[in-house]
Design an enzyme around this catalytic site. Structure first.
Site, mmCIF file in Angstrom:
data_model
loop_
_atom_site.group_PDB
_atom_site.id
_atom_site.type_symbol
_atom_site.label_atom_id
_atom_site.label_comp_id
_atom_site.label_asym_id
_atom_site.label_seq_id
_atom_site.Cartn_x
_atom_site.Cartn_y
_atom_site.Cartn_z
ATOM 1 N N GLY A 139 0.810 -1.214 0.000
ATOM 2 C CA GLY A 139 0.000 0.000 0.000
ATOM 3 C C GLY A 139 0.845 1.266 0.000
ATOM 4 O O GLY A 139 2.057 1.244 0.242
ATOM 5 N N CYS A 140 0.192 2.390 -0.256
ATOM 6 C CA CYS A 140 0.881 3.681 -0.274
ATOM 7 C C CYS A 140 1.493 4.007 1.086
ATOM 8 O O CYS A 140 0.837 3.873 2.121
ATOM 9 C CB CYS A 140 -0.098 4.788 -0.658
ATOM 10 S SG CYS A 140 -0.632 4.731 -2.377
#
Length: 251
Positions: A139-140
């Site tokens: 994920g970011c």
């Protein structure tokens, strides 16, 4: 890690030397071998738990299952399009020689909180930290560390003389016992990081095949660097993933 001078060098990040020593000593006490390993049959993944990344789910799900099936492992256990149960997460993190792959927003705190992760430090009666799985967070900003007293804005331009130790979900997993954590330092685009994720997993699980020289196995940390080639935005996206902890091998 993306500089050309490091292209043939395995690089990992650690908060301090005791993290390395603790991991190696725990691994040796359990397996009589100081090198942590991942059993490719014990990979489990959580994909799009908030059910708002339909394109990634439709791309990654079949591709990950294909990697497992063509190697004769059937399908990796997974949860797609919903929040996994606490039992699933506990079993995943407690799995000896396991690997937990998260593909969703952020570092997966909506799936399992940092405080819950850190509870695994005392999850075993033999004194060994409870989180035994290697962690891959796609994920970011999942690998971003930041001091809690770092101001978001500093209009005066003055530099603070002291900050607390940087923290984040990646360090929480290391603290809980994970030998290795992969995460992104900043926000990334979904299509490019999906390509990166598939290349990383395929390279890593195939590194245990017979055609790999026994004296030069590919660690997860090495595969993190090699997989950057899959990104169209080599530096903006490809440079985001980094490896914390110690190099782990696939068996």
């Amino acid at each position: 890690e993306s500089m050309d001078m490091f292209s043939n060098i395995t690089v990992t990040r650690v908060p301090s030397l005791p993290f390395v020593l603790a991991t190696l000593l725990e691994t040796e006490s359990l397996h009589s071998n100081v090198t942590p390993k991942v059993d490719a049959r014990k990979v489990k993944y959580v994909l799009d738990p908030e059910s708002n990344l339909s394109e990634s789910a439709s791309t990654l799900g079949p591709a990950l299952n294909s990697i497992a099936s063509k190697n004769g492992w059937g399908e990796w256990e997974n949860v797609v399009g919903q929040i996994p149960s606490s039992e699933f997460m506990s079993q995943t993190l407690l799995e000896e020689n396991g690997l937990y792959l998260y593909c969703g927003h952020g570092g997966g705190e909506k799936v399992i909180s940092r405080s819950r992760v850190e509870e695994f430090i005392s999850g075993r009666i033999d004194g060994i930290r409870g989180c035994r799985a290697t962690i891959v967070l796609m994920g970011c900003s999942s690998g971003k560390l930041q001091s809690v007293n770092t101001p978001k804005e500093n209009p005066s331009g003055r530099v603070h003389a002291m900050h607390y130790e940087p923290e984040g979900i990646a360090v929480s997993y290391l603290f809980a016992g994970a030998p290795c954590v992969v995460g992104n330092l900043w926000d990334v685009t979904d299509r490019d990081i999906d390509r990166y994720c598939l290349t990383l997993m395929e390279d890593f699980v195939q590194s245990q095949e017979d055609n790999i020289p026994p004296n030069s196995p590919l660690s997860l940390a090495k595969c993190v660097g090699n997989a950057r080639r899959a990104c169209k935005l080599r530096f903006i996206v490809g440079s985001a993933p980094v490896c914390y902890g110690v190099p782990v091998l696939c068996s």
